[in-house]
Design a protein around this motif. Structure first.
Motif, PDB file in Angstrom:
ATOM      1  N   GLY A  61     -18.111   1.296  -9.618  1.00  0.00           N
ATOM      2  CA  GLY A  61     -17.047   1.856 -10.387  1.00  0.00           C
ATOM      3  C   GLY A  61     -17.001   1.879 -11.842  1.00  0.00           C
ATOM      4  N   GLU A  76      -0.631   5.926  -7.016  1.00  0.00           N
ATOM      5  CA  GLU A  76      -1.617   5.021  -7.611  1.00  0.00           C
ATOM      6  C   GLU A  76      -2.578   4.522  -6.530  1.00  0.00           C
ATOM      7  N   ILE A  77      -3.774   4.110  -6.961  1.00  0.00           N
ATOM      8  CA  ILE A  77      -4.679   3.444  -6.033  1.00  0.00           C
ATOM      9  C   ILE A  77      -4.047   2.109  -5.658  1.00  0.00           C
ATOM     10  N   PRO A  78      -3.884   1.827  -4.349  1.00  0.00           N
ATOM     11  CA  PRO A  78      -3.229   0.580  -3.962  1.00  0.00           C
ATOM     12  C   PRO A  78      -3.880  -0.636  -4.631  1.00  0.00           C
ATOM     13  N   VAL A  93       0.839  -1.200   0.000  1.00  0.00           N
ATOM     14  CA  VAL A  93       0.000   0.000   0.000  1.00  0.00           C
ATOM     15  C   VAL A  93       0.873   1.248   0.000  1.00  0.00           C
ATOM     16  N   VAL A 112      -3.888  -3.721  -3.910  1.00  0.00           N
ATOM     17  CA  VAL A 112      -4.555  -4.718  -3.063  1.00  0.00           C
ATOM     18  C   VAL A 112      -6.003  -4.357  -2.803  1.00  0.00           C
ATOM     19  N   LEU A 113      -6.361  -3.081  -3.010  1.00  0.00           N
ATOM     20  CA  LEU A 113      -7.758  -2.691  -2.787  1.00  0.00           C
ATOM     21  C   LEU A 113      -8.610  -3.000  -4.005  1.00  0.00           C
ATOM     22  N   ARG A 114      -7.979  -3.386  -5.095  1.00  0.00           N
ATOM     23  CA  ARG A 114      -8.748  -3.529  -6.319  1.00  0.00           C
ATOM     24  C   ARG A 114      -8.781  -4.921  -6.900  1.00  0.00           C
ATOM     25  N   ARG A 115      -7.764  -5.727  -6.645  1.00  0.00           N
ATOM     26  CA  ARG A 115      -7.633  -6.934  -7.431  1.00  0.00           C
ATOM     27  C   ARG A 115      -7.269  -8.139  -6.605  1.00  0.00           C
ATOM     28  N   GLU A 116      -7.820  -9.267  -6.951  1.00  0.00           N
ATOM     29  CA  GLU A 116      -7.274 -10.537  -6.525  1.00  0.00           C
ATOM     30  C   GLU A 116      -7.379 -10.770  -5.011  1.00  0.00           C
ATOM     31  N   LEU A 167     -12.356 -11.315  -5.466  1.00  0.00           N
ATOM     32  CA  LEU A 167     -13.466 -11.001  -4.576  1.00  0.00           C
ATOM     33  C   LEU A 167     -14.597 -10.401  -5.404  1.00  0.00           C
ATOM     34  N   PRO A 168     -15.838 -10.569  -4.913  1.00  0.00           N
ATOM     35  CA  PRO A 168     -16.964  -9.973  -5.652  1.00  0.00           C
ATOM     36  C   PRO A 168     -16.882  -8.452  -5.656  1.00  0.00           C
ATOM     37  N   LYS A 169     -17.412  -7.868  -6.716  1.00  0.00           N
ATOM     38  CA  LYS A 169     -17.546  -6.406  -6.768  1.00  0.00           C
ATOM     39  C   LYS A 169     -19.014  -6.050  -6.572  1.00  0.00           C
ATOM     40  N   ALA A 206      -4.560  -9.211   0.324  1.00  0.00           N
ATOM     41  CA  ALA A 206      -4.683  -8.885   1.745  1.00  0.00           C
ATOM     42  C   ALA A 206      -5.719  -9.805   2.399  1.00  0.00           C
TER      43      ALA A 206
END
Lengths: 205, 205, 205
Positions: free
Chosen positions: B205, B143-145, B135, B147-151, B198-200, B154
């Motif tokens: 967005g 950039e947007i971290p 992060v 780990v908050l967006r993909r896969e 993870l589900p969105k 965390a």
């Protein structure tokens, strides 16, 4: 005692409102469920965590308190589950958010004053406790923190810190807590209603 | 004792892998040698530093341990020296990175549990120790971290925190350390291989 | 004693110069008065705050010292009031900024060495104290921190940390403080004048 109970209640309202505000930002940025939880958690609890780190109150109460954390996580998960509905009414969050701002400013000023800080530092701690979570939320979303650009927000919390000191010495802790929370919330709602903004520099950006 | 030695080894692998990952980001952003070192150092060590700051373990071990720091700095400098070659094989770093994720999650959960934190906080500390450096890396790169967006990243570390608690009480500390490290690494590699996400939120967005 | 007095003077110059630099960034980003104050305050004081948080010196001196805070706030407010004039001469700030860099590097190294940190950590603390505020300023402005991309800046402060250790053991604390401040400031001004930069990686960004 009564003031503490009221502030505790306001604290939960603030945590829930700030967690929803963080989760809405996660949704806007296309984040996944973890993003909702992390941004909700950070927006609700980071201001108090940074305050406690600065004052040496370790580990911070927002790290050790399960009820606070569950409130933030639950609010974020519920926002995730009903995102398409909640997003339509996002302005509704401004009201509990203003209550949270007032409660957190009062709590931050209270902690700072009783830690022996000077008035300028008490004002900074009130602003940090109330607005710090929103700054962390916007940094994690790679945006310029909103509070640095628009409206009376952190300013209301900082002024609340000054008011807290005056009320504390004149009328005691309970009046100071409640009076600060009510005054900051009222100032924030009035500034929203009338579109008050801080001045900008001539020639600025 | 044996578990500690294995974890220490995993720790060095994790530091090196995370430092390479930070240095690769510095190269992508056109940073100079200092940028490689700072991003490598931060990605490898910032998670543990923030964890120790929150727990009042000051100064943090990652600040006082020369071997940890030299490992991070060396890995960043080597990445700098061979950047045009390393950049071609950047996917290779995903494997030691997954090992580091598992090791750091186990170490973070171990520190948090023995500091007397509650289960939710242990999970948060496992995730923070393992993913916090990434992060910081992304925030420094504006950039947007990731780990908050993909896969599953965390999330795997946080689940590892819960697993650690269960194993610790059922089978003792050494099994908990090794079991958590292996499980988190395995979950991370499986999620990479099968593209689990993870589900969105609907409407997000 | 004499050295301490000189360093204290340099400290105020550094705080004022860094506060102006933060306020100029706020103006460039179109922030309001609060933005000027927050960015000025952060740029001037955040490096020392983070250093003290890492070393367990809580609350940090930059939180409790009214004179330091007033200096930063005043410098930011004056920059706000005269923004259209100050903005034209922004290169002028590079000179006091270089003096502040030297002073903060010397103070950071001094604090770190007397806290018993190892040489690598002393260098990191010198760089953090001197350049940390600028990193916070740029993160709050949603930009990649300048120090990671350009010129000899944090590098000069880190080298100053190494110089401080050598001078401290050879010639005592006062020579170390003054020598480090002068050397870092000189290196910074020379690198500005001659356009020295750190090498970039082949194939990078």
């Amino acid at each position: 005692m009564i003031a503490d109970a009221i502030i505790e209640l306001l604290n939960y309202i603030g945590i829930a409102a700030f967690a929803v505000s963080g989760a809405l930002k996660a949704g806007k940025k296309g984040m996944d469920l973890l993003g909702f939880v992390v941004l909700g958690f950070s927006t609700a609890l980071a201001g108090g965590i940074i305050r406690d780190m600065l004052l040496g109150r370790l580990p911070p109460v927002n790290i050790t308190s399960v009820p606070y954390q569950l409130t933030a996580v639950l609010a974020a998960v519920i926002t995730f589950a009903f995102y398409d509905k909640v997003d339509k009414y996002r302005d509704v969050v401004l009201y509990p958010d203003a209550i949270g701002l007032g409660a957190f400013a009062a709590i931050g000023a209270d902690v700072a004053l009783r830690s022996g800080l000077n008035p300028l530092a008490v004002m900074a701690m009130a602003a940090l406790t109330a607005a710090g979570g929103g700054v962390v939320r916007d940094v994690l979303a790679a945006e310029i923190p909103l509070v640095l650009r628009r409206e009376i927000y952190a300013t209301a919390a900082a002024l609340g810190g000054a008011l807290y000191i005056a009320l504390y010495h004149a009328l005691g802790r309970e009046v100071a807590l409640l009076g600060t929370a009510v005054a900051v919330t009222t100032l924030r709602l009035l500034s929203l209603h009338f579109g008050w903004e801080l001045p900008k520099a001539r020639g600025g950006g």
